[in-house]
Design a protein around this motif. Structure first.
Motif, short mmCIF file in Angstrom:
data_model
loop_
_atom_site.label_atom_id
_atom_site.label_comp_id
_atom_site.label_asym_id
_atom_site.label_seq_id
_atom_site.Cartn_x
_atom_site.Cartn_y
_atom_site.Cartn_z
N ALA A 1 -23.56 -33.20 10.81
CA ALA A 1 -24.25 -33.24 9.50
C ALA A 1 -23.38 -33.25 8.38
CB ALA A 1 -25.31 -31.82 9.39
N LEU A 2 -22.24 -32.28 8.66
CA LEU A 2 -21.16 -32.20 7.59
C LEU A 2 -20.31 -33.43 7.29
CD1 LEU A 2 -19.47 -30.55 5.45
CD2 LEU A 2 -18.10 -29.65 7.46
N GLY A 3 -20.15 -34.09 8.41
CA GLY A 3 -19.37 -35.31 8.42
C GLY A 3 -20.14 -36.55 7.72
N THR B 1 -31.30 -24.00 7.96
CA THR B 1 -29.64 -24.07 8.33
C THR B 1 -28.70 -24.70 7.34
OG1 THR B 1 -30.07 -23.17 10.60
CG2 THR B 1 -27.98 -24.05 9.98
N LEU B 2 -29.40 -26.17 7.57
CA LEU B 2 -28.67 -27.37 6.49
C LEU B 2 -28.64 -26.59 5.17
CD1 LEU B 2 -30.49 -30.33 7.63
CD2 LEU B 2 -27.79 -29.64 8.07
N ALA B 3 -29.66 -25.99 4.56
CA ALA B 3 -29.68 -25.45 3.11
C ALA B 3 -28.52 -24.39 2.95
CB ALA B 3 -31.10 -24.95 2.77
N ALA B 4 -28.60 -23.47 4.12
CA ALA B 4 -27.58 -22.18 3.94
C ALA B 4 -26.11 -22.84 3.98
CB ALA B 4 -27.90 -21.63 5.29
N PHE B 5 -26.02 -23.90 4.46
CA PHE B 5 -24.66 -24.70 4.38
C PHE B 5 -24.64 -25.69 3.21
CE2 PHE B 5 -24.60 -22.98 8.62
CZ PHE B 5 -23.25 -22.75 8.97
N GLY B 6 -25.42 -25.46 2.16
CA GLY B 6 -25.30 -26.24 1.09
C GLY B 6 -25.47 -27.72 1.29
N ASP C 1 -24.75 -19.36 12.08
CA ASP C 1 -25.20 -18.20 11.78
C ASP C 1 -25.32 -18.78 10.21
OD1 ASP C 1 -25.95 -15.86 10.76
OD2 ASP C 1 -23.84 -14.67 11.44
N ASP C 2 -26.90 -18.82 9.85
CA ASP C 2 -27.34 -18.83 8.45
C ASP C 2 -26.78 -17.74 7.50
OD1 ASP C 2 -28.71 -20.96 9.96
OD2 ASP C 2 -30.40 -20.62 8.94
N ALA C 3 -26.63 -16.72 8.25
CA ALA C 3 -26.38 -15.57 7.18
C ALA C 3 -24.83 -15.34 6.88
CB ALA C 3 -26.89 -14.28 7.83
N SER C 4 -24.23 -15.89 7.61
CA SER C 4 -22.70 -16.06 7.48
C SER C 4 -21.92 -17.34 7.71
CB SER C 4 -22.04 -14.82 8.19
OG SER C 4 -20.46 -14.79 8.12
N PRO C 5 -22.45 -18.25 6.90
CA PRO C 5 -22.28 -19.70 7.30
C PRO C 5 -20.53 -20.11 6.97
CG PRO C 5 -23.27 -19.53 4.90
CD PRO C 5 -23.32 -18.18 5.74
N LEU C 6 -19.75 -19.25 6.05
CA LEU C 6 -18.54 -19.88 5.89
C LEU C 6 -17.54 -20.01 7.17
CD1 LEU C 6 -17.80 -18.03 2.47
CD2 LEU C 6 -17.78 -20.33 2.97
N PRO C 7 -17.69 -19.12 8.11
CA PRO C 7 -16.52 -19.32 9.17
C PRO C 7 -16.91 -20.76 9.87
CG PRO C 7 -17.25 -17.07 8.98
CD PRO C 7 -17.99 -17.70 8.07
#
Length: 306
Positions: free
Chosen positions: A30-32, A67-72, A242-248
Motif C-alpha cells: 500500500a505504501l509503495g 488501518t489505511l486511514a490510520a497510516f495516512g 497496529d492502528d493505534a501506534s502506526p509509526l513503528p
C-alpha cells in the motif's frame, strides 16, 4: 457508474482482499503504491476485492480501510467494491463468449491433474457438471512486458497457465477478469503491487487485448515473506499492524522500500511522517528483488533480499 475525475497522467490503486486484517506485507504494498502516485503528482485509489465470500472475514474490509486511514492513506475517489460490480463483469464475459474468445468448460480439478493441471483441451467426463468459463489461449501464445522494477518478464501463457478461468464453476468471478475490467473502467495507468502477482500479469495483458482495453504500466514490489519463504498472509508472522501506534510499522515499511530511515526518524505524527515520505521518496532506491524476508525488511532490506 464509477465516479471519475479528468484523466490524470498517473492514476494508481491499492486493492486488498478482505480475508483478514492488513499485515506488514500489505502495508508495504500500500505504501509503495501510494508513494509512487504522490511522486508522480497522480491519484491513488482504493478498491475492495470482495468477490470470494467463502474466503472473506466479516468486518475485514472496513477494518482494512480504517488501518489505511490510520497510516495516512485514503482513496482520492470513493472506494470501489467489486461485489457491487457483477453487471460489468457479466457484460465483459458475454462479449468474450459471443466473439469466441471464451468458452464453457466442465473439467474438474482431478481431471486436469491427470493432464498436468494445464488446460489445453476439455477432458471432462461429466457433462452435467456446472461449467466454468475460460479464455481461449492459442498455441504458442507468449506475453512479455517491461516491469517498472523487475525488468523484462516473459511467460508462455499456453504452456505455463493454459486457458485462463474467467468465471469459476461455483459461479464466482475470477480475479483475472474482475481486475482487468476494473482497472480499465477506473482509468488506472499504473498498477503497483506485490511480486506474488507478477506471473498473473501476462494473462491479464492477454485478457486486456481480447477485450480491447488499454494495458497499464506495471511495477511489482518485493513480496515480504517469513524465514521459511512463505507469504505473510499464510504465515504466523502475519500479525496485523497496529492502528493505534502506526509509526513503528510505517518506518519499517519505508525502510523495506529501500528508503533512507533518517528521513522519518524522530517525526512525532503520521501526518508529518507521510508528508516527509512524499517529499523524500526516491523510486530508484526500491529493491530490485521479488522477495524479502520479514526480518530483513525491518533491518537491512537489500541484505535480506532473495
Amino acid at each position: 457508474m464509477t465516479e471519475t475525475l479528468p484523466h490524470p497522467h498517473y492514476r494508481g490503486r491499492f486493492a486488498p482482499s478482505p480475508t483478514g486484517p492488513l499485515h506488514f506485507g500489505s502495508l508495504v504494498a500500500a505504501l509503495g503504491s501510494w508513494l509512487l502516485a504522490r511522486h508522480h503528482q497522480g491519484e491513488w485509489l482504493v478498491r475492495v476485492e470482495d468477490l470470494d465470500p467463502p474466503r472473506e472475514v466479516p468486518g475485514a474490509a472496513h477494518a482494512q480501510l480504517a488501518t489505511l486511514a490510520a497510516f495516512g492513506m485514503t482513496s482520492d475517489l470513493p472506494v470501489v467494491w467489486q461485489s457491487r460490480r457483477h453487471a460489468r463483469y457479466a457484460h465483459a464475459l458475454e462479449r468474450l463468449l459471443a466473439g469466441g474468445a471464451a468458452f464453457e468448460c466442465r473439467c474438474s480439478r482431478s481431471e486436469l491433474a491427470s493432464v498436468g493441471g494445464i488446460h489445453r483441451r476439455c477432458v471432462a467426463r461429466d457433462a452435467s457438471r456446472p461449467a466454468a468459463v475460460r479464455l481461449r489461449v492459442a498455441e504458442g501464445t507468449t506475453v512479455d512486458f517491461i516491469d517498472g522494477l523487475q525488468g523484462r518478464i516473459a511467460q508462455a501463457v499456453d504452456r505455463d497457465v493454459g486457458d485462463v478461468v474467467l468465471r469459476r464453476a461455483d459461479g464466482y468471478w475470477a480475479y483475472q477478469l474482475a481486475v482487468v475490467v476494473d482497472d480499465a473502467e477506473q482509468g488506472i495507468t499504473d498498477v503497483v503491487r506485490g511480486a506474488d502477482l507478477l506471473d498473473s500479469t501476462p494473462r491479464q495483458i492477454l485478457l486486456q487485448r481480447a477485450l480491447g482495453l488499454p494495458t497499464p504500466r506495471y511495477l511489482h514490489l518485493p513480496l515480504i515473506v517469513d524465514a521459511h519463504g512463505d507469504k505473510l498472509s499464510k504465515s504466523m508472522a502475519a500479525l496485523p499492524v497496529d492502528d493505534a501506534s502506526p509509526l513503528p510499522a510505517l518506518r519499517a515499511a519505508w525502510q523495506a522500500l529501500g528508503q533512507a530511515p533518517a528521513l522519518l526518524a524522530g517525526l512525532p505524527t503520521v501526518t508529518q511522517a507521510m508528508q516527509a515520505a512524499a517529499r523524500g521518496f526516491r523510486p530508484e532506491r526500491l529493491p530490485k528483488v521479488t522477495h524479502m524476508t520479514f526480518a530483513a525488511a525491518h533491518n537491512n532490506p537489500v541484505a535480506g533480499a532473495v
